[in-house]
Design a protein around this motif. Structure first.
Motif, PDB file in Angstrom:
ATOM      1  N   LEU A 199       0.692  -1.361  -0.156  1.00  0.00           N
ATOM      2  CA  LEU A 199       0.155   0.197   0.016  1.00  0.00           C
ATOM      3  C   LEU A 199       0.821   1.273  -0.045  1.00  0.00           C
ATOM      4  CD1 LEU A 199      -2.669  -0.848   2.916  1.00  0.00           C
ATOM      5  CD2 LEU A 199      -2.841  -1.054   0.521  1.00  0.00           C
ATOM      6  N   GLU A 200       0.373   2.387  -0.639  1.00  0.00           N
ATOM      7  CA  GLU A 200       0.849   3.635  -0.330  1.00  0.00           C
ATOM      8  C   GLU A 200       0.031   4.483   0.507  1.00  0.00           C
ATOM      9  OE1 GLU A 200       4.024   4.974  -3.957  1.00  0.00           O
ATOM     10  OE2 GLU A 200       1.905   4.653  -4.757  1.00  0.00           O
ATOM     11  N   ILE A 201       0.377   5.238   1.371  1.00  0.00           N
ATOM     12  CA  ILE A 201      -0.591   5.677   2.400  1.00  0.00           C
ATOM     13  C   ILE A 201      -0.162   7.162   2.358  1.00  0.00           C
ATOM     14  CG2 ILE A 201      -0.817   5.575   4.871  1.00  0.00           C
ATOM     15  CD1 ILE A 201      -0.067   2.586   4.636  1.00  0.00           C
ATOM     16  N   ALA A 202      -1.034   7.939   2.769  1.00  0.00           N
ATOM     17  CA  ALA A 202      -0.896   9.281   3.152  1.00  0.00           C
ATOM     18  C   ALA A 202      -1.830   9.722   4.430  1.00  0.00           C
ATOM     19  CB  ALA A 202      -1.526  10.114   1.793  1.00  0.00           C
ATOM     20  N   GLU A 370       4.631  -2.990   2.473  1.00  0.00           N
ATOM     21  CA  GLU A 370       4.399  -4.515   2.440  1.00  0.00           C
ATOM     22  C   GLU A 370       3.332  -4.909   3.519  1.00  0.00           C
ATOM     23  OE1 GLU A 370       6.195  -8.689   0.934  1.00  0.00           O
ATOM     24  OE2 GLU A 370       7.351  -6.615   1.120  1.00  0.00           O
ATOM     25  N   LEU A 371       2.314  -5.354   3.146  1.00  0.00           N
ATOM     26  CA  LEU A 371       1.152  -5.749   4.065  1.00  0.00           C
ATOM     27  C   LEU A 371       1.697  -6.620   5.240  1.00  0.00           C
ATOM     28  CD1 LEU A 371      -2.134  -5.995   2.083  1.00  0.00           C
ATOM     29  CD2 LEU A 371      -1.557  -4.372   3.758  1.00  0.00           C
ATOM     30  N   GLU A 377       0.049  -1.515  14.321  1.00  0.00           N
ATOM     31  CA  GLU A 377      -1.045  -0.732  14.800  1.00  0.00           C
ATOM     32  C   GLU A 377      -1.387   0.270  13.230  1.00  0.00           C
ATOM     33  OE1 GLU A 377      -1.062   3.478  17.447  1.00  0.00           O
ATOM     34  OE2 GLU A 377       0.789   2.285  17.549  1.00  0.00           O
ATOM     35  N   LEU A 378      -0.162   0.445  12.364  1.00  0.00           N
ATOM     36  CA  LEU A 378      -0.886   1.069  10.859  1.00  0.00           C
ATOM     37  C   LEU A 378      -1.461   0.120  10.319  1.00  0.00           C
ATOM     38  CD1 LEU A 378      -0.494   3.284   9.213  1.00  0.00           C
ATOM     39  CD2 LEU A 378       1.901   2.284   8.397  1.00  0.00           C
ATOM     40  N   TYR A 379      -1.231  -1.199  10.370  1.00  0.00           N
ATOM     41  CA  TYR A 379      -1.944  -2.071   9.487  1.00  0.00           C
ATOM     42  C   TYR A 379      -3.616  -2.275   9.936  1.00  0.00           C
ATOM     43  CZ  TYR A 379      -3.619  -6.768   7.863  1.00  0.00           C
ATOM     44  OH  TYR A 379      -4.194  -7.692   7.267  1.00  0.00           O
ATOM     45  N   ASN A 384      -8.409  -2.497   6.408  1.00  0.00           N
ATOM     46  CA  ASN A 384      -9.982  -2.487   5.911  1.00  0.00           C
ATOM     47  C   ASN A 384     -10.411  -1.372   5.333  1.00  0.00           C
ATOM     48  OD1 ASN A 384     -10.345  -5.174   7.107  1.00  0.00           O
ATOM     49  ND2 ASN A 384     -10.630  -4.170   8.996  1.00  0.00           N
ATOM     50  N   LEU A 385      -9.652  -0.434   4.792  1.00  0.00           N
ATOM     51  CA  LEU A 385      -9.991   0.775   4.162  1.00  0.00           C
ATOM     52  C   LEU A 385     -10.321   0.653   2.599  1.00  0.00           C
ATOM     53  CD1 LEU A 385      -7.469   3.673   5.389  1.00  0.00           C
ATOM     54  CD2 LEU A 385     -10.031   3.383   5.918  1.00  0.00           C
ATOM     55  N   LYS A 386     -11.553   1.161   2.326  1.00  0.00           N
ATOM     56  CA  LYS A 386     -11.894   1.123   0.805  1.00  0.00           C
ATOM     57  C   LYS A 386     -10.822   2.125   0.051  1.00  0.00           C
ATOM     58  CE  LYS A 386     -16.450  -0.532   1.919  1.00  0.00           C
ATOM     59  NZ  LYS A 386     -18.020  -0.155   1.988  1.00  0.00           N
ATOM     60  N   ASP A 387     -11.052   1.939  -1.308  1.00  0.00           N
ATOM     61  CA  ASP A 387     -10.322   2.903  -1.989  1.00  0.00           C
ATOM     62  C   ASP A 387     -10.845   4.622  -1.809  1.00  0.00           C
ATOM     63  OD1 ASP A 387      -8.868   1.078  -3.260  1.00  0.00           O
ATOM     64  OD2 ASP A 387     -10.030   1.092  -5.139  1.00  0.00           O
TER      65      ASP A 387
END
Length: 473
Positions: A199-202, A370-371, A377-379, A384-387
């Motif tokens: 994932l890429e996360i902001a 990488e998942l 905690e971040l995972y 479960n977030l949707k796009d």
């Protein structure tokens, strides 16, 4: 491709190897080194071990019990040992001894003060886990706290020497884009590594405001502590009691620094303005408010103690920050502004706002998480977030900067896939660099084995070592 398989295998067992290096038991040894330190070979009866010594590497001994203790400690931590042989464990211990021995030969200096600081931190952790110093001493089967501290100090110093030697071997090794490309081309398509889903996360961060009254309370308390120390109280004891810097609390706020030490500028500016014995006035950094006592100037180094106090955030400030975050969230969801634009203009986290809130993975220094390797905690916050879905405001306690409110969004999903040169350049470059480092270490080890005094007991001379410890032609 054998080298790639070796790299991946090394990466998979690295936590175990690091644990062995860091473990007290893995390197525990009796202090029976007078003969060796005098550069006299240890004379061994071919049919009998002397005092449990099974190997000598330069100035260092390996005892048969070291292997047993290594297995015991690995098992106690829940690690599987069924595929690790005694010969493999001995090989790892021999490597550690060779690194430490050569570090001495190369005049690598490890300062006792730094070792003592590490020792105090480890002791604090051990006491916290086991309940008391007496229980720690009993667990490690030592006669007294003094004996335990002496042995632990020697072991930690040897570990530090080995670590510095390894760092020195690879510190100048670099990898070029051409080398990376050639490395990738040599991997057969069917053997290319598979990278897990990423994932890429902001994120957008809002920091609750601290009142002027709370800041003044902290400043007044630090001034009070300074006054008590000037009147005869122990700064070290006050640091143990009051500091919010948990990394140095167990050592009484102790640090050894120089101008290259990675401390914030404000802290170093104050530290280097003090005279020996002087205590600073309270001053502010991004972490909170500090006072410093300079204990000693040693050439370019400063021995100091400090107390950090972080002003407390009120419930009202937290509520206000959460409401501000919710308003930003609503504007994004109503399409008034994008998440990236909101991060650049309204986020209060300087490390991420300029990049639209995009997080950098501290392990890989790229934007991919990488998942299967993500911080738990971040995972939990993003799995479960949707796009394009934004989390509700999350209250987070940052050990460095205190409480903050953040909102997270997943900006990109990358499915599990075979390595792709253009998409995975950073990871491929890391593998190529690792191959080059492994080759350099192997060459160095082979050369030093030939040069160093090494003696292995007959009971282990039938081992098939990865390195030529037996100096076979």
């Amino acid at each position: 491709m054998p080298i790639l398989k070796n790299i991946m295998k090394i990466k998979s067992i690295l936590p175990i190897l690091l644990f062995l290096t860091a473990s007290f038991f893995a390197n525990a040894q009796e202090i029976i080194v007078d003969t060796v330190k005098a550069k006299k070979p240890v004379v061994q009866n071919k049919r009998q071990k002397i005092d449990g010594i099974i190997a000598v590497v330069g100035d260092y001994l390996v005892l048969d019990s070291d292997i047993d203790k290594s297995f015991l400690e690995l098992s106690s931590q829940g690690n599987s040992i069924k595929d690790i042989t005694r010969c493999q464990m001995l090989g790892k211990l021999l490597e550690d001894k060779l690194y430490a021995h050569q570090a001495i030969q190369d005049s690598i200096v490890v300062k006792d003060e730094e070792v003592r600081e590490k020792m105090d931190q480890q002791l604090s952790y051990m006491v916290e886990q086991l309940g008391s110093m007496d229980k720690v001493i009993k667990y490690f089967k030592k006669n007294s706290e003094e004996d335990f501290r002496t042995d632990l100090f020697d072991i930690l110093k040897q570990q530090r020497l080995a670590s510095e030697m390894q760092r020195k071997i690879v510190e100048d090794i670099q990898i070029t884009p051409e080398e990376t490309r050639n490395f990738f081309k040599k991997i057969p398509e069917n053997d290319r590594p598979v990278f897990g889903a990423e994932l890429e996360i902001a994120q957008i961060v809002i920091v609750p405001k601290i009142t002027d009254a709370e800041k003044q309370r902290v400043i007044d308390k630090l001034k009070e502590i300074k006054k008590e120390v000037l009147e005869g109280a122990s700064f070290k004891t006050r640091a143990v009691i009051y500091t919010d810097d948990r990394a140095s609390a167990s050592s009484g706020g102790y640090y050894l620094i120089n101008k290259k030490t990675a401390f914030v500028k404000e802290f170093k500016d104050v530290a280097f303005s003090l005279q020996e014995g002087e205590i600073s006035e309270p001053f502010e950094t991004e972490f909170g408010y500090h006072i410093i006592q300079l204990e000693r100037i040693k050439g370019q180094d400063l021995e100091l103690r400090h107390i950090l106090m972080m002003p407390k955030v009120s419930n009202e400030s937290i509520t206000e920050a959460r409401e501000k975050a919710l308003l930003i969230k609503k504007r994004i969801e109503d399409k008034e502004i994008t998440f990236a634009e909101a991060a650049r203009t309204m986020s209060e986290e300087k490390e991420t706002k300029a990049n639209g809130g995009i997080l950098i993975n501290p392990k890989t220094q790229d934007t991919h998480f990488e998942l299967t390797k993500m911080d738990p905690e971040l995972y939990a916050q993003v799995s479960n977030l949707k796009d394009n879905e934004i989390t509700e405001p999350i209250l987070e306690e940052d050990p460095r900067s205190g409480k903050k409110i953040k909102m997270i969004v997943v900006t990109n999903r990358i499915n599990e896939h075979a390595a792709d040169y253009s998409k995975d350049y950073t990871k491929i470059k890391e593998l190529a660099l690792k191959e080059k480092q492994i080759s350099a270490i192997a060459k160095w080890t082979d050369e030093k084995i030939k040069e160093s005094y090494i003696n292995i007991n007959d009971d282990y001379r039938d081992c098939e070592f990865a390195n030529n410890w037996l100096k076979k032609q």
